[in-house]
Scaffold this motif. Structure first.
Motif, PDB file in Angstrom:
ATOM      1  N   ASN A  44      12.130   0.860  45.350  1.00 62.64           N
ATOM      2  CA  ASN A  44      11.444   0.756  44.194  1.00 62.64           C
ATOM      3  C   ASN A  44      11.500   1.943  43.276  1.00 62.64           C
ATOM      4  N   LYS A  45      12.701   2.293  42.921  1.00 66.51           N
ATOM      5  CA  LYS A  45      12.713   3.626  42.270  1.00 66.51           C
ATOM      6  C   LYS A  45      13.275   3.663  40.924  1.00 66.51           C
ATOM      7  N   MET A  46      13.042   4.172  39.972  1.00 63.90           N
ATOM      8  CA  MET A  46      13.769   4.475  38.470  1.00 63.90           C
ATOM      9  C   MET A  46      14.244   5.894  38.557  1.00 63.90           C
ATOM     10  N   LEU A  47      13.698   6.869  38.981  1.00 63.67           N
ATOM     11  CA  LEU A  47      14.009   8.314  38.962  1.00 63.67           C
ATOM     12  C   LEU A  47      14.248   8.559  40.161  1.00 63.67           C
ATOM     13  N   CYS A  48      12.959   9.284  40.539  1.00 63.74           N
ATOM     14  CA  CYS A  48      13.100   9.879  42.208  1.00 63.74           C
ATOM     15  C   CYS A  48      12.313   9.072  43.088  1.00 63.74           C
ATOM     16  N   GLY A  49      11.757   7.921  42.824  1.00 64.06           N
ATOM     17  CA  GLY A  49      10.883   7.003  43.583  1.00 64.06           C
ATOM     18  C   GLY A  49       9.540   7.479  43.790  1.00 64.06           C
ATOM     19  N   CYS A  96       6.801   7.320  41.746  1.00 65.19           N
ATOM     20  CA  CYS A  96       5.917   6.179  41.258  1.00 65.19           C
ATOM     21  C   CYS A  96       5.903   5.208  42.128  1.00 65.19           C
ATOM     22  N   GLY A  97       6.951   4.364  42.566  1.00 62.52           N
ATOM     23  CA  GLY A  97       7.306   3.660  43.534  1.00 62.52           C
ATOM     24  C   GLY A  97       6.313   3.915  45.002  1.00 62.52           C
ATOM     25  N   THR A 123       4.786  -0.695  38.563  1.00 64.95           N
ATOM     26  CA  THR A 123       4.998  -0.664  37.233  1.00 64.95           C
ATOM     27  C   THR A 123       3.736  -0.228  36.691  1.00 64.95           C
ATOM     28  N   ARG A 172       3.745   3.629  36.827  1.00 65.11           N
ATOM     29  CA  ARG A 172       4.604   4.125  35.850  1.00 65.11           C
ATOM     30  C   ARG A 172       4.108   4.285  34.635  1.00 65.11           C
ATOM     31  N   THR A 210       3.233   7.675  32.518  1.00 62.07           N
ATOM     32  CA  THR A 210       3.747   8.138  31.191  1.00 62.07           C
ATOM     33  C   THR A 210       2.611   8.153  30.364  1.00 62.07           C
TER      34      THR A 210
END
Length: 60
Positions: A12-17, A19-20, A31, A34, A38
């Protein structure tokens, strides 16, 4: 009793994981984590905190 540990998420990662991993650790939708991160990033400290967390929190 097995101790709960904080890890960066692999799945469950978008950049480095980060927030997941935090979302999985506190049982909250990543989400939402995140979105909160933000909002925190607009203060300037959120970006610095994310970079530090990405370096310090170990991989899963």
């Amino acid at each position: 009793m097995d101790a709960k540990k904080l890890y960066k998420s692999r799945n469950n990662k978008m950049l480095c994981g980060v927030c997941g991993g935090v979302g999985e650790y506190i049982n909250l939708d990543p989400t939402i984590v995140r979105l909160l991160w933000t909002i925190f990033a607009f203060t300037g400290w959120g970006v610095i905190a994310y970079i530090i967390a990405a370096v310090i929190i170990p991989e899963q």
